[in-house]
Design an enzyme around this catalytic site. Sequence first.
Site, PDB file in Angstrom:
ATOM      1  N   ASP A  83      29.329  -3.642  26.953  1.00  0.00           N
ATOM      2  CA  ASP A  83      28.537  -3.426  28.056  1.00  0.00           C
ATOM      3  C   ASP A  83      27.169  -2.915  27.557  1.00  0.00           C
ATOM      4  O   ASP A  83      26.033  -3.406  28.253  1.00  0.00           O
ATOM      5  CB  ASP A  83      29.051  -2.223  29.001  1.00  0.00           C
ATOM      6  CG  ASP A  83      29.015  -1.038  28.290  1.00  0.00           C
ATOM      7  OD1 ASP A  83      29.828  -0.817  27.306  1.00  0.00           O
ATOM      8  OD2 ASP A  83      28.553   0.038  28.740  1.00  0.00           O
ATOM      9  N   ASP A  86      27.976   0.956  23.214  1.00  0.00           N
ATOM     10  CA  ASP A  86      29.067   1.225  22.816  1.00  0.00           C
ATOM     11  C   ASP A  86      29.730   0.008  22.250  1.00  0.00           C
ATOM     12  O   ASP A  86      29.462  -1.070  22.161  1.00  0.00           O
ATOM     13  CB  ASP A  86      29.930   2.121  23.664  1.00  0.00           C
ATOM     14  CG  ASP A  86      30.186   1.410  24.953  1.00  0.00           C
ATOM     15  OD1 ASP A  86      30.046   0.232  25.070  1.00  0.00           O
ATOM     16  OD2 ASP A  86      30.376   1.904  25.887  1.00  0.00           O
ATOM     17  N   TYR A 232      32.211   3.630  34.590  1.00  0.00           N
ATOM     18  CA  TYR A 232      31.768   2.403  35.607  1.00  0.00           C
ATOM     19  C   TYR A 232      32.825   2.947  36.591  1.00  0.00           C
ATOM     20  O   TYR A 232      33.599   1.848  37.228  1.00  0.00           O
ATOM     21  CB  TYR A 232      32.074   1.132  34.743  1.00  0.00           C
ATOM     22  CG  TYR A 232      31.057   1.107  34.049  1.00  0.00           C
ATOM     23  CD1 TYR A 232      29.686   0.612  34.256  1.00  0.00           C
ATOM     24  CD2 TYR A 232      31.100   1.057  32.505  1.00  0.00           C
ATOM     25  CE1 TYR A 232      28.805   0.311  33.445  1.00  0.00           C
ATOM     26  CE2 TYR A 232      30.161   0.873  31.580  1.00  0.00           C
ATOM     27  CZ  TYR A 232      28.895   0.294  31.918  1.00  0.00           C
ATOM     28  OH  TYR A 232      27.738   0.025  31.153  1.00  0.00           O
ATOM     29  N   GLU A 473      19.092   3.743  26.047  1.00  0.00           N
ATOM     30  CA  GLU A 473      20.445   2.585  25.755  1.00  0.00           C
ATOM     31  C   GLU A 473      20.049   1.384  26.521  1.00  0.00           C
ATOM     32  O   GLU A 473      19.775   1.364  27.737  1.00  0.00           O
ATOM     33  CB  GLU A 473      21.555   3.216  26.398  1.00  0.00           C
ATOM     34  CG  GLU A 473      22.902   2.534  26.010  1.00  0.00           C
ATOM     35  CD  GLU A 473      24.066   3.098  26.420  1.00  0.00           C
ATOM     36  OE1 GLU A 473      25.076   2.828  25.747  1.00  0.00           O
ATOM     37  OE2 GLU A 473      24.065   4.118  27.296  1.00  0.00           O
TER      38      GLU A 473
END
Length: 492
Positions: A83, A86, A232, A473
């Site tokens: 995603d 990570d 999420y 990020e």
Amino acid sequence: MFTNLRHDIICLTLLLLVLSCSAFTPQDYGNALDKSILFFEDSGPGDCPQPNVSSGGLILACPMGPVIMKNFVQVDLVGGYYDAGDNVKFGLPMAFTTTLLAWSIIEFGSSMRNQLGNAKDAVRWGTDYLLKAATSHPGHLVGDPNNDHHCWERPEDMDTARSVYKVSSQNPGSDVAAETAAALAAGSIVFKDSDPSYSQKLLKTAMEVFDFADRYRGAYSDSLGSVVCPFYCSYSGYHDELLWGASWLHRASGDNSYMAYIQSNGQTLGADEDDYSFSWDDKRAGTKVLLSQGFLEKNIQEFQLYKAHSDNYICSLIPGSPSFQAQYTPGGLFYKGSESNLQYVTTSSFLLLAYAKYLRSHEGGVASCGTSTVTSDKLVALAKKQVDYILGDNPAKMSYMVGFGQKYPQRIHHRGSSLPSVRAHPARISCGDGFQYLYSASPNPNVLVGAVVGGPDNRDGFADDRNNYQQSEPATYINAPFVGALAFFSDE
């Protein structure tokens, strides 16, 4: 003669003034488009291409072989995308990413020129994975996010459990399943002409997955809460995904049963609810704009309602509109939240441009904001301001796309980018040893070209700090709608 010459001089002067007000040329947008797609791109053929340390290959999810499910049944879930920064494959944001990449091609693929093939490859990488996941049950999550977030290590060194979590009839996940159906249906449109058999496979699977999502209703957060939350969580519930999935299936198939589903279930699923953001979690605004296309371009009268709701969303973004609700930074950036704000900027910019395209196809097409109207040109201008801000036309004079322009983030929150490459550091870097690189003040050794980061705060401030994941990020769902917006402006 002199009158004509004076007229020509005035016209040329005005043209130069317009050009001087534009921060970027079509070539600049084309360059940014190349980089944005590169973020998704693998570096070579095969089932699991080796990541390219200078490209988006770093976000490819490539375990070298089958992974192990929680009940110890082996399944092949090679592929797909992580995603963000990570090493976990979350089904909901990945499916949304794939849907938005496909939508970008559907609306603006003709403007992508030599990048169209690469954009299609990026969609196929996502749909291939989603097909695998749907073969057993939709909604797979690969990797344990809690364990993963206790490590800072390269994908090549991963030693955390590659557990697979799934939804089922007993543990439903209508949100992740319906988003998967949307992604497969949108993908079927992308490949309808170039690969008809693959397109049919995508559409058939999308129908099956949607039936599963609708038949076994429930939020995946309730079934998989310990592993998907707080990362999420489905905060908006699953109703929005069901209407979104049905809308994509109607557009992809033309099957009237989906029209009937939308008409009979729309009100229950949020058709009358106006929401003013569009994200991996909340699909309501996107669904309204998607369905408005049926009315504006195809004169499907049953969808006229969604044109009115799309107007409400659009008008909420327009400063000076009677229903203006949006917040903008002093530098002019749309601001929705402190964590990964640019995801809302790229999705809203895409919707502005898609809706402008639909309005232009409809005679006298404008957005109605109370007693005033807004033209498609105004929507394009607002989207352009957002796109330009991301690319560097902002108070900090910083591009928030890595590798674009002279000044861009150097310390992004991304494991593969921040840790030394295997070539530079062949020895394994263990789970805990990698944190020295997370906390280092040095720039990332690997430039993740094309990645768009979370972006600045509500005062246009940006901390180029790897440990500030809210701002630094990158994420696939930030880039996916940006691909469409960049394609639009590269052709303007």
